[in-house]
Scaffold this motif. Sequence first.
Motif, PDB file in Angstrom:
ATOM      1  N   LEU A  40       0.774  -1.329   0.103  1.00 28.65           N
ATOM      2  CA  LEU A  40      -0.067   0.002  -0.173  1.00 28.65           C
ATOM      3  C   LEU A  40       0.868   1.360   0.084  1.00 28.65           C
ATOM      4  CD1 LEU A  40      -2.867   1.302   0.469  1.00 28.65           C
ATOM      5  CD2 LEU A  40      -2.214   1.222   2.910  1.00 28.65           C
ATOM      6  N   ILE A  41       0.644   2.250  -0.856  1.00 28.40           N
ATOM      7  CA  ILE A  41       1.132   3.432  -0.891  1.00 28.40           C
ATOM      8  C   ILE A  41       0.088   4.618  -0.514  1.00 28.40           C
ATOM      9  CG2 ILE A  41       2.254   5.129  -2.267  1.00 28.40           C
ATOM     10  CD1 ILE A  41       3.310   2.998  -3.925  1.00 28.40           C
ATOM     11  N   PRO A  42      -0.265   4.922   0.709  1.00 31.11           N
ATOM     12  CA  PRO A  42      -1.352   5.337   1.254  1.00 31.11           C
ATOM     13  C   PRO A  42      -1.558   6.673   0.878  1.00 31.11           C
ATOM     14  CG  PRO A  42       0.378   5.260   3.083  1.00 31.11           C
ATOM     15  CD  PRO A  42       0.877   4.566   1.634  1.00 31.11           C
ATOM     16  N   PRO A  43      -2.871   7.101   0.794  1.00 29.29           N
ATOM     17  CA  PRO A  43      -3.121   8.384   0.221  1.00 29.29           C
ATOM     18  C   PRO A  43      -2.575   9.556   1.103  1.00 29.29           C
ATOM     19  CG  PRO A  43      -5.060   7.538   0.849  1.00 29.29           C
ATOM     20  CD  PRO A  43      -3.777   6.434   1.219  1.00 29.29           C
ATOM     21  N   VAL A  44      -2.644  10.799   0.613  1.00 25.53           N
ATOM     22  CA  VAL A  44      -1.956  11.991   1.443  1.00 25.53           C
ATOM     23  C   VAL A  44      -3.200  13.033   1.495  1.00 25.53           C
ATOM     24  CG1 VAL A  44       0.454  11.698   0.845  1.00 25.53           C
ATOM     25  CG2 VAL A  44      -1.201  13.289  -0.653  1.00 25.53           C
ATOM     26  N   PRO A  45      -3.211  13.445   2.982  1.00 21.17           N
ATOM     27  CA  PRO A  45      -4.190  14.205   3.193  1.00 21.17           C
ATOM     28  C   PRO A  45      -4.284  15.796   2.308  1.00 21.17           C
ATOM     29  CG  PRO A  45      -2.944  14.081   5.144  1.00 21.17           C
ATOM     30  CD  PRO A  45      -2.405  13.342   3.939  1.00 21.17           C
ATOM     31  N   VAL A  46      -5.266  16.143   1.755  1.00 18.51           N
ATOM     32  CA  VAL A  46      -5.438  17.312   0.974  1.00 18.51           C
ATOM     33  C   VAL A  46      -6.556  18.000   1.616  1.00 18.51           C
ATOM     34  CG1 VAL A  46      -4.415  16.757  -0.974  1.00 18.51           C
ATOM     35  CG2 VAL A  46      -6.886  16.328  -0.831  1.00 18.51           C
ATOM     36  N   ASN A  47      -6.675  19.442   1.185  1.00 18.43           N
ATOM     37  CA  ASN A  47      -8.031  20.199   1.611  1.00 18.43           C
ATOM     38  C   ASN A  47      -8.019  20.266   3.257  1.00 18.43           C
ATOM     39  OD1 ASN A  47      -8.459  21.190  -0.826  1.00 18.43           O
ATOM     40  ND2 ASN A  47      -9.813  19.546  -1.159  1.00 18.43           N
ATOM     41  N   GLY A  48      -6.861  20.362   4.079  1.00 18.04           N
ATOM     42  CA  GLY A  48      -6.996  20.191   5.452  1.00 18.04           C
ATOM     43  C   GLY A  48      -6.970  18.980   5.515  1.00 18.04           C
ATOM     44  N   ASP A  49      -8.048  18.238   6.106  1.00 19.00           N
ATOM     45  CA  ASP A  49      -7.846  16.764   6.156  1.00 19.00           C
ATOM     46  C   ASP A  49      -9.106  16.161   5.445  1.00 19.00           C
ATOM     47  OD1 ASP A  49      -6.707  14.382   7.125  1.00 19.00           O
ATOM     48  OD2 ASP A  49      -7.786  14.427   8.992  1.00 19.00           O
ATOM     49  N   LEU A  50     -10.018  17.006   4.885  1.00 18.26           N
ATOM     50  CA  LEU A  50     -11.280  16.475   4.260  1.00 18.26           C
ATOM     51  C   LEU A  50     -11.006  15.499   3.166  1.00 18.26           C
ATOM     52  CD1 LEU A  50     -12.944  19.943   3.818  1.00 18.26           C
ATOM     53  CD2 LEU A  50     -13.243  18.284   5.628  1.00 18.26           C
ATOM     54  N   GLU A  51     -10.108  15.337   2.283  1.00 18.48           N
ATOM     55  CA  GLU A  51      -9.811  14.465   1.271  1.00 18.48           C
ATOM     56  C   GLU A  51      -8.527  13.676   1.445  1.00 18.48           C
ATOM     57  OE1 GLU A  51     -12.161  13.682  -1.217  1.00 18.48           O
ATOM     58  OE2 GLU A  51     -13.366  14.982   0.067  1.00 18.48           O
ATOM     59  N   ARG A  52      -8.356  12.599   0.588  1.00 13.29           N
ATOM     60  CA  ARG A  52      -7.025  11.836   0.802  1.00 13.29           C
ATOM     61  C   ARG A  52      -6.692  11.909  -0.755  1.00 13.29           C
ATOM     62  NH1 ARG A  52      -4.398  10.521   5.670  1.00 13.29           N
ATOM     63  NH2 ARG A  52      -5.985  11.470   7.188  1.00 13.29           N
ATOM     64  N   ALA A  53      -5.696  12.293  -1.253  1.00 12.19           N
ATOM     65  CA  ALA A  53      -5.224  12.240  -2.547  1.00 12.19           C
ATOM     66  C   ALA A  53      -4.290  11.057  -2.875  1.00 12.19           C
ATOM     67  CB  ALA A  53      -4.889  13.604  -3.139  1.00 12.19           C
ATOM     68  N   MET A  54      -4.460  10.753  -4.005  1.00 15.06           N
ATOM     69  CA  MET A  54      -3.270   9.617  -4.311  1.00 15.06           C
ATOM     70  C   MET A  54      -2.054  10.413  -4.388  1.00 15.06           C
ATOM     71  SD  MET A  54      -2.861   7.508  -7.996  1.00 15.06           S
ATOM     72  CE  MET A  54      -2.252   8.618  -8.813  1.00 15.06           C
ATOM     73  N   VAL A  55      -0.838   9.763  -3.855  1.00 12.18           N
ATOM     74  CA  VAL A  55       0.292  10.330  -3.962  1.00 12.18           C
ATOM     75  C   VAL A  55       0.875  10.892  -5.323  1.00 12.18           C
ATOM     76  CG1 VAL A  55       1.318   9.334  -1.663  1.00 12.18           C
ATOM     77  CG2 VAL A  55       1.780   8.210  -3.785  1.00 12.18           C
ATOM     78  N   GLU A  56       2.076  11.651  -5.379  1.00 15.79           N
ATOM     79  CA  GLU A  56       2.442  12.217  -6.731  1.00 15.79           C
ATOM     80  C   GLU A  56       2.944  10.863  -7.459  1.00 15.79           C
ATOM     81  OE1 GLU A  56       1.978  15.150  -8.194  1.00 15.79           O
ATOM     82  OE2 GLU A  56       0.932  15.881  -6.463  1.00 15.79           O
ATOM     83  N   PRO A  57       2.865  10.861  -8.797  1.00 14.93           N
ATOM     84  CA  PRO A  57       3.352   9.742  -9.466  1.00 14.93           C
ATOM     85  C   PRO A  57       4.810   9.511  -9.165  1.00 14.93           C
ATOM     86  CG  PRO A  57       1.945  10.839 -10.860  1.00 14.93           C
ATOM     87  CD  PRO A  57       2.158  11.686  -9.330  1.00 14.93           C
ATOM     88  N   ALA A  58       5.628  10.599  -8.983  1.00 19.53           N
ATOM     89  CA  ALA A  58       7.154  10.403  -8.733  1.00 19.53           C
ATOM     90  C   ALA A  58       7.296   9.879  -7.588  1.00 19.53           C
ATOM     91  CB  ALA A  58       7.640  11.771  -8.427  1.00 19.53           C
ATOM     92  N   THR A  59       6.438   9.948  -6.415  1.00 22.13           N
ATOM     93  CA  THR A  59       6.571   9.114  -5.175  1.00 22.13           C
ATOM     94  C   THR A  59       6.085   7.693  -5.471  1.00 22.13           C
ATOM     95  OG1 THR A  59       5.903  11.083  -3.713  1.00 22.13           O
ATOM     96  CG2 THR A  59       5.589   8.969  -2.918  1.00 22.13           C
ATOM     97  N   ILE A  60       5.304   7.351  -6.301  1.00 24.49           N
ATOM     98  CA  ILE A  60       5.069   5.970  -6.543  1.00 24.49           C
ATOM     99  C   ILE A  60       5.926   5.390  -7.344  1.00 24.49           C
ATOM    100  CG2 ILE A  60       3.343   4.492  -8.033  1.00 24.49           C
ATOM    101  CD1 ILE A  60       1.224   6.532  -7.610  1.00 24.49           C
ATOM    102  N   ILE A  61       6.734   6.095  -8.342  1.00 22.01           N
ATOM    103  CA  ILE A  61       7.738   5.451  -8.836  1.00 22.01           C
ATOM    104  C   ILE A  61       8.928   5.318  -8.141  1.00 22.01           C
ATOM    105  CG2 ILE A  61       9.546   6.081 -10.679  1.00 22.01           C
ATOM    106  CD1 ILE A  61       7.363   7.567 -12.152  1.00 22.01           C
ATOM    107  N   SER A  62       9.395   5.977  -7.200  1.00 25.37           N
ATOM    108  CA  SER A  62      10.380   5.904  -6.298  1.00 25.37           C
ATOM    109  C   SER A  62      10.063   4.714  -5.234  1.00 25.37           C
ATOM    110  CB  SER A  62      10.781   7.168  -5.499  1.00 25.37           C
ATOM    111  OG  SER A  62       9.705   7.505  -4.591  1.00 25.37           O
ATOM    112  N   ARG A  63       9.020   4.534  -4.765  1.00 25.80           N
ATOM    113  CA  ARG A  63       8.639   3.231  -3.925  1.00 25.80           C
ATOM    114  C   ARG A  63       8.751   2.085  -4.793  1.00 25.80           C
ATOM    115  NH1 ARG A  63       4.408   4.858   0.188  1.00 25.80           N
ATOM    116  NH2 ARG A  63       5.336   6.849   1.095  1.00 25.80           N
ATOM    117  N   VAL A  64       8.302   2.172  -5.884  1.00 24.30           N
ATOM    118  CA  VAL A  64       8.212   0.806  -6.632  1.00 24.30           C
ATOM    119  C   VAL A  64       9.820   0.431  -7.039  1.00 24.30           C
ATOM    120  CG1 VAL A  64       8.040  -0.273  -9.069  1.00 24.30           C
ATOM    121  CG2 VAL A  64       6.286   1.002  -7.776  1.00 24.30           C
TER     122      VAL A  64
END
Length: 87
Positions: A40-64
């Motif tokens: 799991l690459i957990p989502p990151v909070p956005v809009n305060g803590d109302l939403e959770r967004a997918m992490v940036e593609p660069a972060t996904i690439i670096s984790r993979v």
Amino acid sequence: MRAWDYRKPLFVAPSMSTCIWRNSFTEEHLGEIDGLGIMLIPPVPVNGDLERAMVEPATIISRVKASYKKQKMEQKEGSSSTSSGQV
């Protein structure tokens, strides 16, 4: 996912509302995917803590890439210990 070769890494990077992220069903499902070895690459909070967004593609690439390098190192260590007569 039934036909997935679980010897190969699988990553998920979801995006969802914080309400869904904190839901007990989500927690249960995350436990299931963890039990299958899915990373799991957990989502990151956005809009305060109302939403959770997918992490940036660069972060996904670096984790993979990091996971791939770790897997290759473990394979190399495993093959060198067996080839040197160690078990």
